[in-house]
Enzyme design. Structure first.
Site, PDB file in Angstrom:
ATOM      1  N   SER A  57      -5.973  -0.431  -3.201  1.00  0.00           N
ATOM      2  CA  SER A  57      -4.945   0.487  -2.705  1.00  0.00           C
ATOM      3  C   SER A  57      -4.266  -0.083  -1.465  1.00  0.00           C
ATOM      4  O   SER A  57      -3.070   0.124  -1.259  1.00  0.00           O
ATOM      5  CB  SER A  57      -5.523   1.869  -2.419  1.00  0.00           C
ATOM      6  N   GLU A  58      -5.036  -0.820  -0.622  1.00  0.00           N
ATOM      7  CA  GLU A  58      -4.428  -1.549   0.491  1.00  0.00           C
ATOM      8  C   GLU A  58      -5.179  -2.846   0.772  1.00  0.00           C
ATOM      9  O   GLU A  58      -6.383  -2.954   0.514  1.00  0.00           O
ATOM     10  CB  GLU A  58      -4.397  -0.718   1.787  1.00  0.00           C
ATOM     11  N   THR A  59      -4.435  -3.798   1.329  1.00  0.00           N
ATOM     12  CA  THR A  59      -4.976  -5.047   1.857  1.00  0.00           C
ATOM     13  C   THR A  59      -4.419  -5.219   3.260  1.00  0.00           C
ATOM     14  O   THR A  59      -3.230  -4.949   3.495  1.00  0.00           O
ATOM     15  CB  THR A  59      -4.563  -6.247   0.984  1.00  0.00           C
ATOM     16  N   HIS A  79      -7.801   4.206   5.893  1.00  0.00           N
ATOM     17  CA  HIS A  79      -8.974   3.391   5.559  1.00  0.00           C
ATOM     18  C   HIS A  79      -8.767   1.910   5.871  1.00  0.00           C
ATOM     19  O   HIS A  79      -9.738   1.219   6.211  1.00  0.00           O
ATOM     20  CB  HIS A  79      -9.410   3.647   4.101  1.00  0.00           C
TER      21      HIS A  79
END
Length: 304
Positions: free
Chosen positions: A45-47, A76
């Protein structure tokens, strides 16, 4: 050039729970296009990408990418990136300060017996309460009926403390469980005031989930269409700030434990607290535990 990365599960105390995050260390020299391509390749979902700070009083510049776009702030990714950097640090600090598109993000580090066990961020911006949405619009986005949307405490509304989300209350845990994203309804309602995603929650928490005071889910546009996020710190802390803003208590600290990801097999526990003084929100925070999962290196074509 070998670039190192670490992956962690965030807002969980066990492996394969919470929300996955890839943290790319020593990201200096990468272009925005390369960062986006790497984030798409990880497909979490994110990096995050850790860069040297622009101001020596900060600890790092952190850029955050979903598989399809860069974000000014996210929950997060901050919690997980701080966990990774604090775990790797030779000289532990009680707090890290990240430079991000939305502003400066302080993240406090919690250690037990010399080991990092959790982190907690402070939202970079005050609460923004923007456009309201109708119960019918939001219900259509998550394949529910307007009667499933509860408006006793607040109407569905775009809110944010760095990144905006539509936040809506649902009447029952059962309705939260059967919700599904509807692409056509999403395209009709969003984006709105910068919000691309719908975060919805219920106060109707069954005994089996009694460690949480709310249960939530969040749908957002991913690389392959609308998908679900196991834990959304930036939406959760914005929702907590909204709850505190609506609470008549003028002073003190309002705390909530919010569950997310339970309905997709990645249970997450998000701990929020909002400080109020003279009826105004002073600060909003969200934190939780993390578990390191993998680490490795990669090299981009053309890099020595």
């Amino acid at each position: 050039m070998q670039r190192r990365y670490v992956t962690v599960d965030v807002f969980t105390g066990r492996a394969f729970g919470g929300n996955q995050l890839a943290v790319v260390l020593d990201a200096g020299g990468l272009t925005t296009a390369q960062m986006q391509a790497i984030a798409t390749e990880f497909n979490y979902s994110e990096t995050t990408f850790v860069l040297p700070p622009r101001d020596k009083t900060s600890d790092a510049e952190v850029r955050i990418f979903t598989p399809v776009r860069e974000l000014p702030f996210a929950g997060h990714p901050n919690v997980g990136t701080a966990f990774v950097l604090a775990s790797l640090a030779r000289e532990p600090k009680p707090r890290l300060l990240f430079e991000e598109k939305a502003g400066l993000v302080p993240v406090d580090i919690v250690r037990e017996q010399g080991r990092v066990v959790s982190t907690e961020l402070t939202a970079p911006q005050p609460l923004s309460r923007l456009a309201q949405c109708s119960a019918e619009e939001v219900a259509a986005c998550i394949s529910l009926t307007a009667d499933d949307i509860k408006i006793d405490h607040h109407a569905p509304q775009v809110v944010g403390v760095g990144t905006p989300f539509v936040v809506a209350e649902v009447r029952s845990r059962e309705a939260v469980r059967r919700a599904k994203p509807d692409a056509a309804a999403f395209s009709r309602m969003l984006p709105r005031d910068g919000a691309f995603s719908v975060y919805f929650y219920t106060r109707d928490v069954p005994a089996a989930e009694a460690s949480c005071e709310r249960q939530a889910r969040m749908f957002f546009p991913g690389a392959s269409g609308l998908i679900e996020d196991p834990a959304t710190g930036s939406a959760t802390v914005a929702a907590a700030a909204l709850f505190a803003d609506l609470d008549p208590t003028p002073d003190g600290e309002l705390k909530l434990t919010i569950g997310q990801g339970f309905d997709m097999g990645r249970p997450s526990i998000l701990l929020t607290r909002v400080r109020k003084q003279e009826g105004k929100i002073v600060s909003a925070h969200v934190g939780g535990s993390c578990v390191q999962m993998m680490e490795g290196t990669f090299r981009l074509e053309g890099e020595a």
